[in-house]
Design an enzyme around this catalytic site. Structure first.
Site, PDB file in Angstrom:
ATOM      1  N   THR A   9      45.696  27.398  20.023  1.00 25.81           N
ATOM      2  CA  THR A   9      45.010  26.165  20.384  1.00 25.81           C
ATOM      3  C   THR A   9      45.858  24.958  19.993  1.00 25.81           C
ATOM      4  O   THR A   9      46.536  24.970  18.970  1.00 25.81           O
ATOM      5  CB  THR A   9      43.647  26.111  19.678  1.00 25.81           C
ATOM      6  OG1 THR A   9      42.792  27.108  20.241  1.00 25.81           O
ATOM      7  CG2 THR A   9      42.991  24.758  19.821  1.00 25.81           C
ATOM      8  N   ARG A  58      46.806  11.099  12.897  1.00 28.75           N
ATOM      9  CA  ARG A  58      45.438  10.620  13.061  1.00 28.75           C
ATOM     10  C   ARG A  58      44.818  10.314  11.704  1.00 28.75           C
ATOM     11  O   ARG A  58      44.970  11.088  10.768  1.00 28.75           O
ATOM     12  CB  ARG A  58      44.597  11.658  13.791  1.00 28.75           C
ATOM     13  CG  ARG A  58      43.367  11.091  14.477  1.00 28.75           C
ATOM     14  CD  ARG A  58      42.630  12.161  15.258  1.00 28.75           C
ATOM     15  NE  ARG A  58      43.450  12.819  16.273  1.00 28.75           N
ATOM     16  CZ  ARG A  58      43.002  13.750  17.084  1.00 28.75           C
ATOM     17  NH1 ARG A  58      41.740  14.139  17.007  1.00 28.75           N
ATOM     18  NH2 ARG A  58      43.786  14.305  17.981  1.00 28.75           N
ATOM     19  N   LYS A  81      49.729   9.931  19.721  1.00 32.95           N
ATOM     20  CA  LYS A  81      50.225  11.118  20.420  1.00 32.95           C
ATOM     21  C   LYS A  81      51.610  10.761  20.925  1.00 32.95           C
ATOM     22  O   LYS A  81      51.784   9.736  21.586  1.00 32.95           O
ATOM     23  CB  LYS A  81      49.285  11.503  21.562  1.00 32.95           C
ATOM     24  CG  LYS A  81      47.910  11.958  21.073  1.00 32.95           C
ATOM     25  CD  LYS A  81      46.981  12.324  22.228  1.00 32.95           C
ATOM     26  CE  LYS A  81      45.626  12.811  21.702  1.00 32.95           C
ATOM     27  NZ  LYS A  81      44.677  13.147  22.804  1.00 32.95           N
ATOM     28  N   SER A 136      41.503   9.659  20.244  1.00 27.10           N
ATOM     29  CA  SER A 136      41.029  10.782  21.048  1.00 27.10           C
ATOM     30  C   SER A 136      39.503  10.852  21.016  1.00 27.10           C
ATOM     31  O   SER A 136      38.831   9.893  21.359  1.00 27.10           O
ATOM     32  CB  SER A 136      41.670  12.084  20.565  1.00 27.10           C
ATOM     33  OG  SER A 136      41.396  13.152  21.432  1.00 27.10           O
ATOM     34  N   HIS A 137      38.950  11.984  20.564  1.00 25.31           N
ATOM     35  CA  HIS A 137      37.486  12.149  20.556  1.00 25.31           C
ATOM     36  C   HIS A 137      36.894  11.902  19.167  1.00 25.31           C
ATOM     37  O   HIS A 137      35.702  12.126  18.967  1.00 25.31           O
ATOM     38  CB  HIS A 137      37.118  13.565  21.012  1.00 25.31           C
ATOM     39  CG  HIS A 137      37.655  14.632  20.122  1.00 25.31           C
ATOM     40  ND1 HIS A 137      38.961  15.075  20.212  1.00 25.31           N
ATOM     41  CD2 HIS A 137      37.090  15.331  19.117  1.00 25.31           C
ATOM     42  CE1 HIS A 137      39.146  16.012  19.296  1.00 25.31           C
ATOM     43  NE2 HIS A 137      38.045  16.182  18.616  1.00 25.31           N
ATOM     44  N   ASP A 156      36.628  12.375  27.992  1.00 26.64           N
ATOM     45  CA  ASP A 156      36.594  12.022  26.577  1.00 26.64           C
ATOM     46  C   ASP A 156      37.187  10.629  26.386  1.00 26.64           C
ATOM     47  O   ASP A 156      37.505   9.940  27.356  1.00 26.64           O
ATOM     48  CB  ASP A 156      37.305  13.081  25.733  1.00 26.64           C
ATOM     49  CG  ASP A 156      38.810  13.083  25.897  1.00 26.64           C
ATOM     50  OD1 ASP A 156      39.299  12.670  26.977  1.00 26.64           O
ATOM     51  OD2 ASP A 156      39.514  13.496  24.954  1.00 26.64           O
ATOM     52  N   ASP A 190      39.970   9.261  25.546  1.00 27.00           N
ATOM     53  CA  ASP A 190      41.260   8.857  26.101  1.00 27.00           C
ATOM     54  C   ASP A 190      41.556   9.539  27.431  1.00 27.00           C
ATOM     55  O   ASP A 190      42.665   9.456  27.946  1.00 27.00           O
ATOM     56  CB  ASP A 190      42.391   9.084  25.103  1.00 27.00           C
ATOM     57  CG  ASP A 190      42.593  10.545  24.715  1.00 27.00           C
ATOM     58  OD1 ASP A 190      41.622  11.336  24.811  1.00 27.00           O
ATOM     59  OD2 ASP A 190      43.709  10.916  24.311  1.00 27.00           O
ATOM     60  N   ASP A 228      41.998  12.586  28.530  1.00 29.42           N
ATOM     61  CA  ASP A 228      42.876  13.735  28.759  1.00 29.42           C
ATOM     62  C   ASP A 228      42.083  15.039  28.823  1.00 29.42           C
ATOM     63  O   ASP A 228      42.656  16.115  29.023  1.00 29.42           O
ATOM     64  CB  ASP A 228      44.003  13.825  27.725  1.00 29.42           C
ATOM     65  CG  ASP A 228      43.529  13.960  26.288  1.00 29.42           C
ATOM     66  OD1 ASP A 228      42.299  14.054  26.054  1.00 29.42           O
ATOM     67  OD2 ASP A 228      44.391  13.964  25.381  1.00 29.42           O
ATOM     68  N   ARG A 229      40.738  14.956  28.698  1.00 29.38           N
ATOM     69  CA  ARG A 229      39.888  16.149  28.796  1.00 29.38           C
ATOM     70  C   ARG A 229      38.751  15.878  29.776  1.00 29.38           C
ATOM     71  O   ARG A 229      38.294  14.748  29.901  1.00 29.38           O
ATOM     72  CB  ARG A 229      39.317  16.524  27.422  1.00 29.38           C
ATOM     73  CG  ARG A 229      40.385  16.962  26.433  1.00 29.38           C
ATOM     74  CD  ARG A 229      39.792  17.551  25.170  1.00 29.38           C
ATOM     75  NE  ARG A 229      39.042  16.588  24.398  1.00 29.38           N
ATOM     76  CZ  ARG A 229      37.821  16.786  23.916  1.00 29.38           C
ATOM     77  NH1 ARG A 229      37.185  17.918  24.166  1.00 29.38           N
ATOM     78  NH2 ARG A 229      37.220  15.867  23.195  1.00 29.38           N
ATOM     79  N   GLU A 254      42.734  24.958  27.837  1.00 28.59           N
ATOM     80  CA  GLU A 254      42.091  25.194  26.549  1.00 28.59           C
ATOM     81  C   GLU A 254      40.580  25.049  26.693  1.00 28.59           C
ATOM     82  O   GLU A 254      40.099  24.260  27.519  1.00 28.59           O
ATOM     83  CB  GLU A 254      42.569  24.180  25.515  1.00 28.59           C
ATOM     84  CG  GLU A 254      44.012  24.266  25.122  1.00 28.59           C
ATOM     85  CD  GLU A 254      44.310  23.286  24.001  1.00 28.59           C
ATOM     86  OE1 GLU A 254      44.229  23.691  22.830  1.00 28.59           O
ATOM     87  OE2 GLU A 254      44.597  22.109  24.294  1.00 28.59           O
ATOM     88  N   MET A 255      39.857  25.753  25.835  1.00 29.22           N
ATOM     89  CA  MET A 255      38.404  25.663  25.806  1.00 29.22           C
ATOM     90  C   MET A 255      37.940  24.221  25.537  1.00 29.22           C
ATOM     91  O   MET A 255      36.867  23.803  25.975  1.00 29.22           O
ATOM     92  CB  MET A 255      37.860  26.610  24.737  1.00 29.22           C
ATOM     93  CG  MET A 255      36.353  26.634  24.606  1.00 29.22           C
ATOM     94  SD  MET A 255      35.592  27.266  26.099  1.00 29.22           S
ATOM     95  CE  MET A 255      33.884  26.802  25.824  1.00 29.22           C
ATOM     96  N   SER A 256      38.744  23.445  24.849  1.00 31.40           N
ATOM     97  CA  SER A 256      38.367  22.074  24.495  1.00 31.40           C
ATOM     98  C   SER A 256      38.314  21.152  25.710  1.00 31.40           C
ATOM     99  O   SER A 256      37.736  20.067  25.643  1.00 31.40           O
ATOM    100  CB  SER A 256      39.354  21.506  23.480  1.00 31.40           C
ATOM    101  OG  SER A 256      40.650  21.445  24.059  1.00 31.40           O
ATOM    102  N   HIS A 282      41.329  20.465  27.601  1.00 26.64           N
ATOM    103  CA  HIS A 282      42.694  20.115  27.995  1.00 26.64           C
ATOM    104  C   HIS A 282      43.163  21.123  29.044  1.00 26.64           C
ATOM    105  O   HIS A 282      43.236  22.326  28.767  1.00 26.64           O
ATOM    106  CB  HIS A 282      43.640  20.176  26.790  1.00 26.64           C
ATOM    107  CG  HIS A 282      43.392  19.139  25.741  1.00 26.64           C
ATOM    108  ND1 HIS A 282      43.882  17.861  25.839  1.00 26.64           N
ATOM    109  CD2 HIS A 282      42.709  19.185  24.578  1.00 26.64           C
ATOM    110  CE1 HIS A 282      43.512  17.164  24.768  1.00 26.64           C
ATOM    111  NE2 HIS A 282      42.791  17.943  23.991  1.00 26.64           N
TER     112      HIS A 282
END
Length: 459
Positions: free
Chosen positions: A302, A14, A112, A102-103, A238, A240, A242-243, A321-323, A325
């Site tokens: 994480t 990234r 990815k 991503s974000h 988000d 892309d 994925d969340r 995950e908390m994010s 995902h």
């Protein structure tokens, strides 16, 4: 070729498009990936990209590099990241690369990567950098083929064939001008939902708000629409897709660690005794919930690549995950997919008389969102090494160091960990009461601030 070392991150590649992440660099990454695909017996890749303005140039460079290494490319166009992962299964190629920032802000882009069914992370990503810097050109026996496929319909068909709602839902969906807009609204309509759309037009300028549902300020529009319409629940994706972010009718944000409670209960009802994985940022209320519903909780590092590897290693049917995902292995493929996750959520809630009450009644405690202590490149990991050497928080009931330092007390926890995607130390705190939360925050302040006294902590 010398490449900027900082773009090779723990979970992906990234950087700022046209600067640290140039088309020339991406082309060489493609060559290195093609060589790795050959070495692992899977020299074919599905390639997708999100809606960022630099996407066409970066995607073309990547595919040129893959082809130059003799790898075949299946161009699946502008799609969410989970659709690219799905394509690797659906098309049988076992390799996938998603061109996405991503974000991150709009000027960023990245890659990815999945090779031979495994998501690359850590030293494997550094290995790509070493291959490029060593000038290894990859397989030169032939030039790879390039074809195109539309897999969006197959992806939607697969979800509609799996997820069954007990009743129709009225749902508001905020795609944040991210790439989720190409499929999410019509998919949820196919599931029988009445959909109110927000910002479904894919626009790499992100003109309305940043597409990151982990930040409460990015959910304000969704909360407003829920109050103004008859929509029952709000879903946000988000950039892309994925969340997933979730908002109730009354405007309460259900953060992913609490969402995971609901998914775990559902999955464990069919898989008693199964292992459920969650990351170090999640609430301490999650482990007892999992145990109470017959599961085995496992706390882990994480990072979407790291969690996917742990999921594969353990055979667990679910991780999160908390994010935001969330990884369903039961009935799905084990990759993080915000759209499928949203569908599974509605399936669970459609069986409930009062879905919003079910969400809002999930165990909760006073806590902070993720707080970012912004430092300079290289500082976060150095400071965390100092913190771990101090062996702090002697009064804690448990101190975990698998990923940063997580100190668990009888009445809460505190976490400090170096981000692997930006130069920040991520902090999170939770307490059984507001007083406990404040005390734990102060304990961390006393230890952390002296390590970098000239940069104030973010709380």
């Amino acid at each position: 070729m010398n490449v900027p070392a900082e773009i090779f991150r723990a979970y992906d590649i990234r950087g700022i498009a046209g600067k640290t992440l140039s088309a020339a660099v991406v082309r060489e990454v493609g060559r290195a990936l093609g060589a790795l695909g050959h070495a692992r017996g899977a020299p074919a890749f599905a390639v997708g990209r999100d809606g960022r303005l630099s996407g066409p140039e970066m995607g073309a460079a990547l595919m040129d590099g893959l082809n130059a290494a003799g790898a075949d490319v299946i161009d699946i166009g502008v799609v969410p990241t989970p659709v690219t992962y799905f394509a690797a299964h659906h098309l049988g190629c076992r390799g996938a690369v998603m061109v996405t920032g991503s974000h991150n802000p709009g000027e960023y882009n990245g890659l990815k990567m999945v090779v031979a069914g495994d998501t690359l992370s850590g030293d494997e990503i550094q290995g790509l950098r070493r291959t490029i810097e060593a000038g290894i050109s990859g397989f030169a026996g032939r030039f790879g083929k390039r074809t195109s496929e539309n897999v969006l319909d197959a992806y939607a068909d697969r979800i509609v064939g799996d997820v069954k709602l007990a009743r129709p839902f009225k749902v508001a969906i905020d795609c944040g001008n991210g790439v989720g807009g190409v499929i999410a609204p019509r998919l949820f309509r196919r599931l029988g939902c009445e959909v109110t759309e927000l910002f479904s037009e894919v626009d790499g300028n992100f003109p309305n708000h940043h597409p990151d549902p982990s930040r409460p300020e990015n959910l304000k529009d969704l909360i407003r629409v829920l109050k103004q319409t008859d929509s029952e629940i709000g879903l946000a994706f988000d950039g892309d897709a994925d969340r997933l972010g979730v908002v109730t009718k009354s405007g309460k944000i259900i953060f992913p660690d609490r969402q995971l409670m609901l998914y775990a209960k559902d999955v464990l009802s069919r898989n008693p005794g199964a292992e459920i994985i969650y990351d170090v940022k999640c609430t301490r209320l999650l482990a007892p919930w999992i145990e109470r519903h017959g599961g085995r909780p496992t706390i882990w590092k994480t990072g979407h690549s790291l969690v996917k590897a742990k999921l594969k290693e353990t055979g667990a049917p679910l991780a999160g995950e908390m994010s935001g995902h969330i990884f369903f292995k039961e009935r799905w493929y084990g990759f993080d997919d915000g759209i499928y996750c949203g569908a599974r959520l509605l399936e669970i809630l459609s069986r409930e008389r009062d879905p919003n009450r079910v969400l809002e009644d999930l165990p909760d405690a006073p806590s902070t969102p993720e707080l970012n202590w912004r430092l300079t490149e290289g500082e976060p990991h150095a400071i965390m090494a100092q913190l771990q050497a101090l062996k702090p928080f002697a009064g804690a009931s448990r101190v975990l160091t698998i990923d940063g330092v997580r100190a668990e007390f009888e009445d809460g926890f505190g976490l400090a960990r170096a981000s692997n995607t930006s130069p920040v130390i991520v902090l999170r705190f939770e307490g059984d009461t507001r007083d406990a939360l404040k005390r734990i925050e102060e304990e961390f302040r006393k230890v952390l601030q002296p390590l970098k006294p000239d940069v104030a902590l973010p709380y």
